[in-house]
Write an enzyme that holds these catalytic residues in place. Sequence first.
Site, PDB file in Angstrom:
ATOM      1  N   THR A  13      28.982  45.576  40.427  1.00 14.10           N
ATOM      2  CA  THR A  13      28.729  44.613  39.354  1.00 14.10           C
ATOM      3  C   THR A  13      28.908  43.189  39.880  1.00 14.10           C
ATOM      4  OG1 THR A  13      31.020  44.615  38.535  1.00 14.10           O
ATOM      5  CG2 THR A  13      29.503  46.262  37.620  1.00 14.10           C
ATOM      6  N   GLY A  14      28.193  42.283  39.262  1.00 12.30           N
ATOM      7  CA  GLY A  14      28.290  40.889  39.670  1.00 12.30           C
ATOM      8  C   GLY A  14      27.954  40.690  41.134  1.00 12.30           C
ATOM      9  N   SER A  15      26.848  41.282  41.576  1.00 17.58           N
ATOM     10  CA  SER A  15      26.570  41.325  43.013  1.00 17.58           C
ATOM     11  C   SER A  15      25.333  40.547  43.434  1.00 17.58           C
ATOM     12  CB  SER A  15      26.447  42.783  43.470  1.00 17.58           C
ATOM     13  OG  SER A  15      25.541  43.516  42.675  1.00 17.58           O
ATOM     14  N   GLY A  18      27.950  35.928  46.510  1.00 16.83           N
ATOM     15  CA  GLY A  18      29.368  35.952  46.827  1.00 16.83           C
ATOM     16  C   GLY A  18      29.873  37.258  47.374  1.00 16.83           C
ATOM     17  N   GLY A  20      30.439  40.037  45.834  1.00 17.63           N
ATOM     18  CA  GLY A  20      29.690  41.192  45.338  1.00 17.63           C
ATOM     19  C   GLY A  20      28.463  41.488  46.169  1.00 17.63           C
ATOM     20  N   SER A 141      42.853  40.316  42.804  1.00 12.11           N
ATOM     21  CA  SER A 141      43.127  39.069  43.520  1.00 12.11           C
ATOM     22  C   SER A 141      44.610  38.982  43.816  1.00 12.11           C
ATOM     23  CB  SER A 141      42.709  37.870  42.663  1.00 12.11           C
ATOM     24  OG  SER A 141      43.187  36.660  43.200  1.00 12.11           O
ATOM     25  N   TYR A 154      43.294  33.386  34.426  1.00 11.82           N
ATOM     26  CA  TYR A 154      42.650  34.164  35.488  1.00 11.82           C
ATOM     27  C   TYR A 154      43.648  35.133  36.117  1.00 11.82           C
ATOM     28  CZ  TYR A 154      40.693  35.138  40.135  1.00 11.82           C
ATOM     29  OH  TYR A 154      40.249  35.746  41.284  1.00 11.82           O
TER      30      TYR A 154
END
Length: 264
Positions: A13-15, A18, A20, A141, A154
């Site tokens: 996902t979100g690829s 960056g 991803g 993270s 975050y």
Amino acid sequence: MKIDLSGTTAIVTGSTGGIGLAIARGLAGAGASVVVNGRTQAKADAAAAAILKAVPGAKARGVGADVSTADGCATLVAAVPDADILINNAGIFEPKDFFEISDADWTRFFEVNVMSGVRLSRAYMQGMLKRNWGRIVFISSESGLSIPREMIHYGVTKTAQLGVSRGLAELTKGTNVTVNAVLPGPTMSEGVETFVKDLAKQNGQSVDEAASQFVRQHRGTSLIQRFASVDEIANMVVYVSSREASVTNGAALRAEGGIIQTIA
């Protein structure tokens, strides 16, 4: 070690850029059939095309779906009903003073950073358990272990990801399915590069000077004293997605350059 993921389907996902995109490219290079995901079909298709160009013989296709919403997750699942590897990478960050973080901001961060992974794991994990093989990886993270004062919302969502990933790992007992989290530190992705360029402009510095100063000021305990590259993070993710990582389960795997000053 040769990682061979031939015959597997991997969703990242979100690829479209960056970390991803680097993960999707790495998985494709290892032989997986990769589903590239972004909010729009055009961006997902462009990223998949970039992988096909960069990796000879790769298998990649794009699926446009906004996984920050329940409907978007349903769209992705409808397009790809089964997956062997799920990389929950979609995420957002934003430096913001705590007293200016609204309820809407908190909700938005949880929907993107936490609920996308919850919904998609719920959709794909049962199939993995039935087939008795699968990999789920949450891209958390180091901020999940050391909450940054400049973006508390975050950090809290990244801590939540660690809780979800460990809890899901408990459901895999006695199977060949694993659930893990990877914890990058400061990484020079496109979004971060824009952030660093803005800092450089504000302070009258070069991009390299601004990046170095950020690490010294905000992540002073870093042992590598620099930003990681997206490919360095992707290397860890590709390994933990592999058959070779069969005994790594329920783990929070650090790829943060030694920022966290603990031995466990």
